[in-house]
Design a protein around this motif. Sequence first.
Motif, PDB file in Angstrom:
ATOM      1  N   PHE A   1       0.126   6.484  -4.990  1.00  0.00           N
ATOM      2  CA  PHE A   1       1.494   7.013  -5.042  1.00  0.00           C
ATOM      3  C   PHE A   1       2.388   5.939  -4.424  1.00  0.00           C
ATOM      4  N   SER A   2       2.923   5.080  -5.285  1.00  0.00           N
ATOM      5  CA  SER A   2       3.582   3.873  -4.778  1.00  0.00           C
ATOM      6  C   SER A   2       5.096   4.020  -4.722  1.00  0.00           C
ATOM      7  N   SER A   3       5.743   3.034  -4.104  1.00  0.00           N
ATOM      8  CA  SER A   3       7.205   2.926  -4.080  1.00  0.00           C
ATOM      9  C   SER A   3       7.909   4.125  -3.482  1.00  0.00           C
ATOM     10  N   ASN A   4       7.302   4.777  -2.510  1.00  0.00           N
ATOM     11  CA  ASN A   4       7.987   5.821  -1.760  1.00  0.00           C
ATOM     12  C   ASN A   4       8.840   5.139  -0.681  1.00  0.00           C
ATOM     13  N   GLU A   5       9.761   5.896  -0.078  1.00  0.00           N
ATOM     14  CA  GLU A   5      10.602   5.314   0.975  1.00  0.00           C
ATOM     15  C   GLU A   5      10.812   6.318   2.098  1.00  0.00           C
ATOM     16  N   PHE A   6      11.064   5.809   3.274  1.00  0.00           N
ATOM     17  CA  PHE A   6      11.436   6.665   4.394  1.00  0.00           C
ATOM     18  C   PHE A   6      12.858   7.197   4.145  1.00  0.00           C
ATOM     19  N   LEU A   7      13.159   8.377   4.684  1.00  0.00           N
ATOM     20  CA  LEU A   7      14.520   8.900   4.591  1.00  0.00           C
ATOM     21  C   LEU A   7      15.422   8.099   5.524  1.00  0.00           C
ATOM     22  N   LEU A   8      16.693   8.028   5.157  1.00  0.00           N
ATOM     23  CA  LEU A   8      17.666   7.293   5.958  1.00  0.00           C
ATOM     24  C   LEU A   8      17.669   7.830   7.396  1.00  0.00           C
ATOM     25  N   ASN A   9      17.562   6.940   8.333  1.00  0.00           N
ATOM     26  CA  ASN A   9      17.571   7.300   9.766  1.00  0.00           C
ATOM     27  C   ASN A   9      16.407   8.188  10.204  1.00  0.00           C
ATOM     28  N   VAL A  10      15.409   8.336   9.339  1.00  0.00           N
ATOM     29  CA  VAL A  10      14.207   9.069   9.744  1.00  0.00           C
ATOM     30  C   VAL A  10      13.048   8.077   9.643  1.00  0.00           C
ATOM     31  N   ASN A  11      12.606   7.620  10.763  1.00  0.00           N
ATOM     32  CA  ASN A  11      11.652   6.507  10.745  1.00  0.00           C
ATOM     33  C   ASN A  11      10.195   6.954  10.774  1.00  0.00           C
ATOM     34  N   GLN A  12       9.931   8.069  10.128  1.00  0.00           N
ATOM     35  CA  GLN A  12       8.543   8.530  10.030  1.00  0.00           C
ATOM     36  C   GLN A  12       8.414   9.546   8.893  1.00  0.00           C
ATOM     37  N   PHE A  13       7.189   9.791   8.469  1.00  0.00           N
ATOM     38  CA  PHE A  13       6.934  10.911   7.561  1.00  0.00           C
ATOM     39  C   PHE A  13       5.602  11.531   7.939  1.00  0.00           C
ATOM     40  N   GLY A  14       5.387  12.751   7.443  1.00  0.00           N
ATOM     41  CA  GLY A  14       4.157  13.459   7.758  1.00  0.00           C
ATOM     42  C   GLY A  14       3.159  13.327   6.619  1.00  0.00           C
ATOM     43  N   LEU A  15       1.909  13.086   6.981  1.00  0.00           N
ATOM     44  CA  LEU A  15       0.836  12.958   5.991  1.00  0.00           C
ATOM     45  C   LEU A  15      -0.307  13.849   6.440  1.00  0.00           C
ATOM     46  N   SER A  16      -0.769  14.718   5.555  1.00  0.00           N
ATOM     47  CA  SER A  16      -1.941  15.505   5.930  1.00  0.00           C
ATOM     48  C   SER A  16      -2.829  15.754   4.718  1.00  0.00           C
ATOM     49  N   PHE A  17      -4.104  15.861   4.957  1.00  0.00           N
ATOM     50  CA  PHE A  17      -5.069  16.173   3.892  1.00  0.00           C
ATOM     51  C   PHE A  17      -6.355  16.644   4.542  1.00  0.00           C
ATOM     52  N   GLU A  18      -7.134  17.384   3.760  1.00  0.00           N
ATOM     53  CA  GLU A  18      -8.284  18.081   4.348  1.00  0.00           C
ATOM     54  C   GLU A  18      -9.627  17.419   4.073  1.00  0.00           C
ATOM     55  N   LYS A  19      -9.620  16.381   3.260  1.00  0.00           N
ATOM     56  CA  LYS A  19     -10.883  15.742   2.886  1.00  0.00           C
ATOM     57  C   LYS A  19     -10.592  14.325   2.438  1.00  0.00           C
ATOM     58  N   GLY A  20     -11.448  13.381   2.787  1.00  0.00           N
ATOM     59  CA  GLY A  20     -11.313  12.046   2.227  1.00  0.00           C
ATOM     60  C   GLY A  20     -10.662  11.023   3.138  1.00  0.00           C
ATOM     61  N   VAL A  21     -10.369   9.850   2.548  1.00  0.00           N
ATOM     62  CA  VAL A  21      -9.757   8.730   3.262  1.00  0.00           C
ATOM     63  C   VAL A  21      -8.536   8.259   2.465  1.00  0.00           C
ATOM     64  N   VAL A  22      -7.437   8.046   3.165  1.00  0.00           N
ATOM     65  CA  VAL A  22      -6.187   7.649   2.518  1.00  0.00           C
ATOM     66  C   VAL A  22      -5.675   6.360   3.161  1.00  0.00           C
ATOM     67  N   ALA A  23      -5.265   5.408   2.324  1.00  0.00           N
ATOM     68  CA  ALA A  23      -4.607   4.208   2.833  1.00  0.00           C
ATOM     69  C   ALA A  23      -3.100   4.399   2.746  1.00  0.00           C
ATOM     70  N   VAL A  24      -2.387   3.928   3.748  1.00  0.00           N
ATOM     71  CA  VAL A  24      -0.925   3.886   3.679  1.00  0.00           C
ATOM     72  C   VAL A  24      -0.516   2.420   3.722  1.00  0.00           C
ATOM     73  N   ILE A  25       0.172   1.987   2.672  1.00  0.00           N
ATOM     74  CA  ILE A  25       0.621   0.596   2.602  1.00  0.00           C
ATOM     75  C   ILE A  25       2.133   0.554   2.767  1.00  0.00           C
ATOM     76  N   GLN A  26       2.604  -0.029   3.853  1.00  0.00           N
ATOM     77  CA  GLN A  26       4.037  -0.284   3.973  1.00  0.00           C
ATOM     78  C   GLN A  26       4.273  -1.675   3.406  1.00  0.00           C
ATOM     79  N   SER A  27       5.299  -1.810   2.564  1.00  0.00           N
ATOM     80  CA  SER A  27       5.478  -3.086   1.869  1.00  0.00           C
ATOM     81  C   SER A  27       6.948  -3.435   1.698  1.00  0.00           C
ATOM     82  N   ARG A  28       7.190  -4.683   1.372  1.00  0.00           N
ATOM     83  CA  ARG A  28       8.561  -5.145   1.124  1.00  0.00           C
ATOM     84  C   ARG A  28       8.550  -6.158  -0.005  1.00  0.00           C
TER      85      ARG A  28
END
Lengths: 229, 229
Positions: free
Chosen positions: A193-220
Amino acid sequence: MKAWALSGAPKQLWPKDLNQQLLTAKKSGDLIIGVDRGALLLKEMGMKIDVAEGDFDSLQKNELRLIEQNVRDIRYSIPEKDLTDTEMAIRCAFIDYHVSYLTLFGATGGRLDHFLSNLFMVLKPEFNQFAEKIELIDQQNSIRFYNCGHHVIKKLSTYKYFGVIPLTAVKNLKIAGAKYNLNDFNGVNPISFSSNEFLLNVNQFGLSFEKGVVAVIQSRDVNRFQNIK
Amino acid sequence: MKAWALSGAPKQLWPKDLNQQLLTAKKSGDLIIGVDRGALLLKEMGMKIDVAEGDFDSLQKNELRLIEQNVRDIRYSIPEKDLTDTEMAIRCAFIDYHVSYLTLFGATGGRLDHFLSNLFMVLKPEFNQFAEKIELIDQQNSIRFYNCGHHVIKKLSTYKYFGVIPLTAVKNLKIAGAKYNLNDFNGVNPISFSSNEFLLNVNQFGLSFEKGVVAVIQSRDVNRFQNIK
């Protein structure tokens, strides 16, 4: 103590301030690890190396001699081994040196079978316990790994985008508080799930899942794409 | 008819003979597709573009105008879409233009959430039917995809190594007739069996598996790693 490792992937992909980052780390007493040709690259940067690891088949004899003269802890692997050089470095950092966190440079780009070994490494049972303590960094990307549970992902300065990438089957994956949210996604195969963005002035997001392994790639993006004439 | 597409990832990673390859393709009557910024890059190479595809948010207004003046078939997507630009290009190539094969340049490196979207694309039900007809190429790598069954993988000249990378769960994966063989591997997660090699004077190996999707990456080192002083 933290550890910082350099592998042999293209120099062009190093963060601009790699040298400074490593000098700061060294001053704090962190562990500096050279992975295969990465050991020579560190030496050429003038960096004092604590551990060198690899089969060193990418080094010429005189280059290897230089490493041997300058590094006290050298771990030689054989080319026909079951573990990759990066996996050996991870085992050494966490098991032998008990570090709390490992940042890995030079582990992306170049030969993509190598990059994918590094990306999928945390899926192996032996290495999964270290998943959340490993970060892969290059000029445009920071890759971190998460096991199932609830996570708050903090924005890293200078990165604009992020991608959430289930590397395995996942159950009830949620992205909350981001530009594009996701609710209870279930999938059996990897997906980006690529090219997502943080909300303006909100410098975090919530990630949750019940099974497996997830990579988070911050990119520019890099400027060179914006200035082609 | 075959298709050749260029996406916007780093120019530095293009094969050295990209221009020549595209000119030869064009002469054969193949389809040339520009994916987002890739359309501008093709134009700058002096290439006649048949289709341009993307949200073009990486282009400035005058750059987009240049594309619009020169390309008859332009497909505009919206940034908030479910398909990536590459996926739109694949749909267009295989469904609208009925091409038999698609070679994709500029789809590796750069932002790795994008690269992984391109890598995992063939796992989606809609695109899996095209898996064996898609190839991703950059300066050091050729990536091809295989659905379950028996395959003979031919050595591409100028590549030294190959990696076999189950992208999904696989059943009874076999690598036969290579330097490192594998027999009846079963796994649920992605894994990269990297740095394998063809046997001397044997320019192929056998790959078979009963379930899942496997990528084969043929790769080579580049000289710049051998000559660092």
